[in-house]
Design a protein around this motif. Structure first.
Motif, PDB file in Angstrom:
ATOM      1  N   ASP A  47     -39.034  63.263  45.326  1.00  0.00           N
ATOM      2  CA  ASP A  47     -39.188  61.992  45.576  1.00  0.00           C
ATOM      3  C   ASP A  47     -37.782  61.206  45.147  1.00  0.00           C
ATOM      4  OD1 ASP A  47     -41.825  62.025  45.999  1.00  0.00           O
ATOM      5  OD2 ASP A  47     -42.636  61.971  43.961  1.00  0.00           O
ATOM      6  N   ILE A  48     -37.583  60.379  46.099  1.00  0.00           N
ATOM      7  CA  ILE A  48     -36.503  59.614  45.945  1.00  0.00           C
ATOM      8  C   ILE A  48     -37.046  58.362  44.872  1.00  0.00           C
ATOM      9  CG2 ILE A  48     -34.599  58.010  46.723  1.00  0.00           C
ATOM     10  CD1 ILE A  48     -34.959  59.485  49.465  1.00  0.00           C
ATOM     11  N   PRO A  49     -36.332  58.347  43.663  1.00  0.00           N
ATOM     12  CA  PRO A  49     -36.716  57.154  42.911  1.00  0.00           C
ATOM     13  C   PRO A  49     -36.534  55.823  43.533  1.00  0.00           C
ATOM     14  CG  PRO A  49     -35.164  58.709  41.845  1.00  0.00           C
ATOM     15  CD  PRO A  49     -35.073  59.211  43.282  1.00  0.00           C
ATOM     16  N   PRO A  50     -37.226  54.915  43.136  1.00  0.00           N
ATOM     17  CA  PRO A  50     -37.079  53.491  43.671  1.00  0.00           C
ATOM     18  C   PRO A  50     -35.630  52.953  43.213  1.00  0.00           C
ATOM     19  CG  PRO A  50     -39.313  53.662  42.152  1.00  0.00           C
ATOM     20  CD  PRO A  50     -38.335  54.970  42.118  1.00  0.00           C
ATOM     21  N   GLN A  51     -35.379  52.337  44.614  1.00  0.00           N
ATOM     22  CA  GLN A  51     -34.004  51.975  44.485  1.00  0.00           C
ATOM     23  C   GLN A  51     -33.898  50.415  45.052  1.00  0.00           C
ATOM     24  OE1 GLN A  51     -30.802  54.086  44.041  1.00  0.00           O
ATOM     25  NE2 GLN A  51     -32.688  55.549  43.552  1.00  0.00           N
ATOM     26  N   GLU A  52     -33.252  49.654  44.095  1.00  0.00           N
ATOM     27  CA  GLU A  52     -33.129  48.114  44.252  1.00  0.00           C
ATOM     28  C   GLU A  52     -31.977  48.028  45.243  1.00  0.00           C
ATOM     29  OE1 GLU A  52     -34.894  45.748  43.186  1.00  0.00           O
ATOM     30  OE2 GLU A  52     -36.108  47.069  41.631  1.00  0.00           O
ATOM     31  N   ILE A  53     -32.216  47.563  46.516  1.00  0.00           N
ATOM     32  CA  ILE A  53     -31.429  47.579  47.593  1.00  0.00           C
ATOM     33  C   ILE A  53     -31.516  45.983  48.387  1.00  0.00           C
ATOM     34  CG2 ILE A  53     -30.989  48.329  49.824  1.00  0.00           C
ATOM     35  CD1 ILE A  53     -32.726  50.819  49.480  1.00  0.00           C
ATOM     36  N   LEU A  54     -30.382  45.744  48.418  1.00  0.00           N
ATOM     37  CA  LEU A  54     -29.845  44.443  49.177  1.00  0.00           C
ATOM     38  C   LEU A  54     -29.833  44.340  50.774  1.00  0.00           C
ATOM     39  CD1 LEU A  54     -29.316  41.281  48.282  1.00  0.00           C
ATOM     40  CD2 LEU A  54     -26.873  41.789  48.662  1.00  0.00           C
ATOM     41  N   THR A  55     -30.948  43.966  51.439  1.00  0.00           N
ATOM     42  CA  THR A  55     -30.897  44.129  52.532  1.00  0.00           C
ATOM     43  C   THR A  55     -29.796  43.072  53.395  1.00  0.00           C
ATOM     44  OG1 THR A  55     -32.451  42.184  52.982  1.00  0.00           O
ATOM     45  CG2 THR A  55     -33.208  44.560  52.815  1.00  0.00           C
ATOM     46  N   LYS A  56     -29.678  43.357  54.695  1.00  0.00           N
ATOM     47  CA  LYS A  56     -28.463  42.613  55.406  1.00  0.00           C
ATOM     48  C   LYS A  56     -28.829  41.132  55.320  1.00  0.00           C
ATOM     49  CE  LYS A  56     -26.133  42.627  59.955  1.00  0.00           C
ATOM     50  NZ  LYS A  56     -26.288  43.355  61.427  1.00  0.00           N
ATOM     51  N   ASP A  57     -29.857  40.738  55.405  1.00  0.00           N
ATOM     52  CA  ASP A  57     -30.072  39.173  55.312  1.00  0.00           C
ATOM     53  C   ASP A  57     -30.343  38.804  53.741  1.00  0.00           C
ATOM     54  OD1 ASP A  57     -32.539  40.636  54.967  1.00  0.00           O
ATOM     55  OD2 ASP A  57     -33.833  39.433  56.101  1.00  0.00           O
ATOM     56  N   SER A  58     -29.883  39.680  52.853  1.00  0.00           N
ATOM     57  CA  SER A  58     -29.734  39.051  51.520  1.00  0.00           C
ATOM     58  C   SER A  58     -30.977  39.076  50.831  1.00  0.00           C
ATOM     59  CB  SER A  58     -28.988  37.753  51.312  1.00  0.00           C
ATOM     60  OG  SER A  58     -27.534  37.890  51.941  1.00  0.00           O
ATOM     61  N   VAL A  59     -31.981  40.206  50.889  1.00  0.00           N
ATOM     62  CA  VAL A  59     -33.098  40.214  50.147  1.00  0.00           C
ATOM     63  C   VAL A  59     -33.159  41.213  49.436  1.00  0.00           C
ATOM     64  CG1 VAL A  59     -35.677  40.113  50.662  1.00  0.00           C
ATOM     65  CG2 VAL A  59     -34.368  38.862  51.986  1.00  0.00           C
ATOM     66  N   THR A  60     -33.546  41.034  48.087  1.00  0.00           N
ATOM     67  CA  THR A  60     -33.613  42.374  47.205  1.00  0.00           C
ATOM     68  C   THR A  60     -35.090  42.879  47.440  1.00  0.00           C
ATOM     69  OG1 THR A  60     -32.031  41.238  45.765  1.00  0.00           O
ATOM     70  CG2 THR A  60     -33.383  43.069  44.848  1.00  0.00           C
ATOM     71  N   VAL A  61     -35.079  44.371  47.680  1.00  0.00           N
ATOM     72  CA  VAL A  61     -36.235  45.044  47.850  1.00  0.00           C
ATOM     73  C   VAL A  61     -36.253  46.214  47.213  1.00  0.00           C
ATOM     74  CG1 VAL A  61     -37.123  44.086  50.073  1.00  0.00           C
ATOM     75  CG2 VAL A  61     -35.333  45.965  50.254  1.00  0.00           C
ATOM     76  N   SER A  62     -37.135  46.812  46.663  1.00  0.00           N
ATOM     77  CA  SER A  62     -37.345  48.081  45.976  1.00  0.00           C
ATOM     78  C   SER A  62     -38.039  49.242  46.664  1.00  0.00           C
ATOM     79  CB  SER A  62     -37.949  48.059  44.627  1.00  0.00           C
ATOM     80  OG  SER A  62     -38.145  49.407  43.983  1.00  0.00           O
ATOM     81  N   VAL A  63     -37.037  50.329  47.320  1.00  0.00           N
ATOM     82  CA  VAL A  63     -37.708  51.138  48.485  1.00  0.00           C
ATOM     83  C   VAL A  63     -37.521  52.592  47.617  1.00  0.00           C
ATOM     84  CG1 VAL A  63     -37.250  52.097  50.620  1.00  0.00           C
ATOM     85  CG2 VAL A  63     -36.887  49.758  50.083  1.00  0.00           C
ATOM     86  N   ASP A  64     -38.844  53.385  47.910  1.00  0.00           N
ATOM     87  CA  ASP A  64     -38.791  54.687  47.551  1.00  0.00           C
ATOM     88  C   ASP A  64     -39.176  55.561  48.555  1.00  0.00           C
ATOM     89  OD1 ASP A  64     -41.308  54.098  47.619  1.00  0.00           O
ATOM     90  OD2 ASP A  64     -41.735  54.986  45.546  1.00  0.00           O
ATOM     91  N   GLY A  65     -38.848  56.869  48.550  1.00  0.00           N
ATOM     92  CA  GLY A  65     -39.032  57.699  49.839  1.00  0.00           C
ATOM     93  C   GLY A  65     -39.329  59.424  49.188  1.00  0.00           C
ATOM     94  N   VAL A  66     -39.472  60.105  50.439  1.00  0.00           N
ATOM     95  CA  VAL A  66     -39.604  61.564  49.851  1.00  0.00           C
ATOM     96  C   VAL A  66     -38.935  62.170  50.958  1.00  0.00           C
ATOM     97  CG1 VAL A  66     -41.850  61.704  51.306  1.00  0.00           C
ATOM     98  CG2 VAL A  66     -41.278  63.442  49.607  1.00  0.00           C
ATOM     99  N   VAL A  67     -38.213  63.537  50.537  1.00  0.00           N
ATOM    100  CA  VAL A  67     -37.344  64.460  51.494  1.00  0.00           C
ATOM    101  C   VAL A  67     -37.837  65.735  51.383  1.00  0.00           C
ATOM    102  CG1 VAL A  67     -34.884  65.248  51.700  1.00  0.00           C
ATOM    103  CG2 VAL A  67     -35.422  62.959  50.860  1.00  0.00           C
ATOM    104  N   TYR A  68     -37.935  66.294  52.441  1.00  0.00           N
ATOM    105  CA  TYR A  68     -38.381  67.896  52.580  1.00  0.00           C
ATOM    106  C   TYR A  68     -37.153  68.696  53.073  1.00  0.00           C
ATOM    107  CZ  TYR A  68     -43.002  65.872  52.210  1.00  0.00           C
ATOM    108  OH  TYR A  68     -44.166  65.067  51.918  1.00  0.00           O
ATOM    109  N   PHE A  69     -36.734  69.515  52.460  1.00  0.00           N
ATOM    110  CA  PHE A  69     -35.549  70.213  52.791  1.00  0.00           C
ATOM    111  C   PHE A  69     -35.638  71.860  52.591  1.00  0.00           C
ATOM    112  CE2 PHE A  69     -34.628  69.664  48.601  1.00  0.00           C
ATOM    113  CZ  PHE A  69     -33.559  70.859  47.988  1.00  0.00           C
ATOM    114  N   ARG A  70     -35.012  72.579  53.023  1.00  0.00           N
ATOM    115  CA  ARG A  70     -34.826  74.155  52.632  1.00  0.00           C
ATOM    116  C   ARG A  70     -33.428  74.536  52.782  1.00  0.00           C
ATOM    117  NH1 ARG A  70     -34.673  77.063  57.425  1.00  0.00           N
ATOM    118  NH2 ARG A  70     -35.054  75.718  59.482  1.00  0.00           N
ATOM    119  N   VAL A  71     -33.226  75.774  52.394  1.00  0.00           N
ATOM    120  CA  VAL A  71     -32.010  76.424  52.696  1.00  0.00           C
ATOM    121  C   VAL A  71     -32.047  77.172  53.667  1.00  0.00           C
ATOM    122  CG1 VAL A  71     -30.533  78.059  51.651  1.00  0.00           C
ATOM    123  CG2 VAL A  71     -31.717  76.593  49.918  1.00  0.00           C
ATOM    124  N   SER A  72     -31.015  76.863  54.605  1.00  0.00           N
ATOM    125  CA  SER A  72     -30.773  77.558  55.897  1.00  0.00           C
ATOM    126  C   SER A  72     -29.845  78.866  55.776  1.00  0.00           C
ATOM    127  CB  SER A  72     -30.629  76.782  57.157  1.00  0.00           C
ATOM    128  OG  SER A  72     -29.387  76.140  56.971  1.00  0.00           O
TER     129      SER A  72
END
Length: 283
Positions: free
Chosen positions: A103-128
């Motif tokens: 899980d990507i921890p919640p990140q406080e991000i300032l968007t292009k139109d100057s709005v502060t939002v908190s966004v988190d996500g999930v990443v799936y990866f493997r060793v190739s």
């Protein structure tokens, strides 16, 4: 000296990953081969005992990167199954090839139109590429996690709030391509990236709810006005039809009386034609 270092760094950047691995798997040198031969003789002389130190096993989902006197012995990792190493001169690192999610921890991000939002996500990866994941980066898993957080900030910083809320799939694909390109030299394959949740400030949520409610009310008023306009047009056409035939008005009166009588009302209001009233008023 500084110019030579810059030329060397540029040369290394231009080299492919296979070329870098080939450079690492170079010759051991005379002293190195002497040590390897001594280790082999020692293993042969003490064979019944050293066999337990020479045979190693890795699972189906694992690969082993073998180092001989600090150098990678082969361009391909060993495994799965049993493989052989020399004691004292060889060491190996196990690499797990299974898909890993975090899980990507919640990140406080300032968007292009100057709005502060908190966004988190999930990443799936493997060793190739097990060799690149061991030789090119000290900790591939930890480095990928940090890079995912930075990439999330960089990608969402170029988006408006409306794009962030409506185009999650496009943002996820953009993050995946950026992460996959950045981690290619680390032997990491990013399989999937998903945006889990977008948290807006409470004041912004109330403002958006009020805006949506006002928009719905405006559409309702427009629909009601259009209905009134259509009804008035239909009444106008009906009046023109009734004006062409005076008996049609009488039939409409009788139909209205029939409708009122069906409801079992005690009082019935009977409309009189204006022609009859005007006739009595003249007398």
């Amino acid at each position: 000296m500084e110019m030579e270092n810059q030329m060397e760094s540029q040369k290394r950047r231009g080299m492919s990953q296979d070329d870098l691995i080939s450079e690492r798997t170079g010759s051991l040198g005379c002293i190195g081969w002497v040590i390897v031969i001594i280790s082999g003789l020692f293993t042969t002389l003490l064979f019944p005992i050293t066999i337990w130190f020479c045979l190693k096993i890795v699972q189906e989902y694992e690969r082993a990167v073998i180092f001989r006197l600090g150098r990678i012995t082969d361009r391909k990792a060993k495994g799965p199954g049993i493989f052989f190493i020399l004691p004292c001169t060889d060491s190996f690192v196990k690499v797990d090839l299974r898909t890993v999610s975090f899980d990507i921890p919640p990140q406080e991000i300032l968007t292009k139109d100057s709005v502060t939002v908190s966004v988190d996500g999930v990443v799936y990866f493997r060793v190739s590429d097990p060799i690149a994941s061991v030789a090119n980066v000290s900790n591939a898993d930890f480095s990928t996690r940090l890079l995912a957080q930075t990439t999330l900030r960089n990608v969402l910083g170029t988006k408006n709030l409306s794009e962030l809320l409506s185009d999650r799939e496009g943002i996820a694909h953009s993050m995946q391509s950026n992460l996959d390109e950045a981690t290619d030299n680390w032997g990491i394959k990013v399989e999937r990236v998903e945006i889990k949740d977008v948290k807006l400030p409470h004041q912004l949520q109330r403002a958006m709810a009020a805006e949506a409610e006002a928009s719905r009310e405006a559409r309702a008023k427009v629909i009601a006005a259009e209905g009134e306009m259509n009804a008035s047009r239909a009444l106008k056409e009906a009046s023109l039809v009734i004006a062409e035939s005076p008996s049609a008005l009488q039939l409409r009166y009788l139909q209205t009386l029939n409708t009122i009588a069906a409801e079992k009302n005690s009082t019935i209001i009977f409309p009189l034609p204006m022609d009859i009233i005007s006739h009595f008023m003249r007398k």
